[in-house]
Design an enzyme around this catalytic site. Sequence first.
Site, PDB file in Angstrom:
ATOM      1  N   ASP A  34      -1.234  -2.207  -5.254  1.00  0.00           N
ATOM      2  CA  ASP A  34      -2.430  -2.925  -5.707  1.00  0.00           C
ATOM      3  C   ASP A  34      -2.936  -2.426  -7.055  1.00  0.00           C
ATOM      4  O   ASP A  34      -2.483  -1.399  -7.563  1.00  0.00           O
ATOM      5  CB  ASP A  34      -3.545  -2.830  -4.648  1.00  0.00           C
ATOM      6  CG  ASP A  34      -3.696  -1.418  -4.074  1.00  0.00           C
ATOM      7  OD1 ASP A  34      -3.226  -0.464  -4.711  1.00  0.00           O
ATOM      8  OD2 ASP A  34      -4.295  -1.280  -3.002  1.00  0.00           O
ATOM      9  N   ASP A  42     -11.849   1.667   6.947  1.00  0.00           N
ATOM     10  CA  ASP A  42     -12.024   0.462   7.767  1.00  0.00           C
ATOM     11  C   ASP A  42     -10.679  -0.093   8.249  1.00  0.00           C
ATOM     12  O   ASP A  42     -10.584  -1.231   8.682  1.00  0.00           O
ATOM     13  CB  ASP A  42     -12.809  -0.610   6.995  1.00  0.00           C
ATOM     14  CG  ASP A  42     -12.125  -1.034   5.699  1.00  0.00           C
ATOM     15  OD1 ASP A  42     -10.991  -0.570   5.439  1.00  0.00           O
ATOM     16  OD2 ASP A  42     -12.716  -1.838   4.946  1.00  0.00           O
TER      17      ASP A  42
END
Length: 261
Positions: A67, A136
């Site tokens: 990314d 998360d």
Amino acid sequence: MDVFIVKDYDAISERAAEILSGAITQNPRLVLGLATGSTPEGLYARLIQAHRAQGLDFSQVTTFNLDEYVGLGPEHEQSYRRFMDEKLFGGVNVRPDNTHVPNGLAVPLLQECRDYERMIREAGGIDIQVLGIGRDGHIAFNEPGTSLGSRTHVAGLTRQTIEDNARFFDSPDDVPRFAISMGIGTIMEARKCLMLASGAGKAEAVRACIEGPITSMITASALQMHPDTVAILDEAAAAKLDRADFYRWQDESRHLIEERL
Ligand code: GLP
């Protein structure tokens, strides 16, 4: 998933470096998927060491990073391109042309996403994908709710992820809100995944990823469907796993069968 629980961060880095060095030695043309973040830094330092001390050869290796932040160019101090140049690429003999990080400045972004997928395909797919995990349960920047079939896309970052990553920026307001990220579908096509997690802050995400239900709310849980994922965890990151004793026992027993594999 093969789960290895090791003592601490150094042991994670050591074990991961052994796996990658072995794979590069066996296949000098390896296509490596790479991750940023604090977790793989120790691994990258060891790969540089292996290059310097044992001549581990990256000259034919190709890399694809997971990314990049939208809006940050390669020279930006916090861009993932810059991170990779500093933490790994600059210390080994990989050809710069063979290293790929999405271009966060590209317009249109969606074309960059399509091109990235095409480049991975043209390289023959990713042999080993290194992964960290967000608090998360995200891998790359696939935040909760991202399709488990997603391809490289423009990903919105959650407030929690922005806060977690703010430590590298002057203020949370400077952290980009979007990134170009390989999708879960892209990651799932890697032939092998190597997930690394360290510290108590990751324990809940690790538990949900390895022992929870498969759900887009914890995108790392998709790895349960991957045929060859190795998770390397330290004691603190493994602390909430129900089956930790079993994983340790399997690891201790492996020598009994290793030569027959
Ligand atoms: C970012 C990256 C992820 C990384 C995660 C955890 O969100 N996009 O690829 O796994 O951070 O980072 P760290 O290793 O610093 O905990």
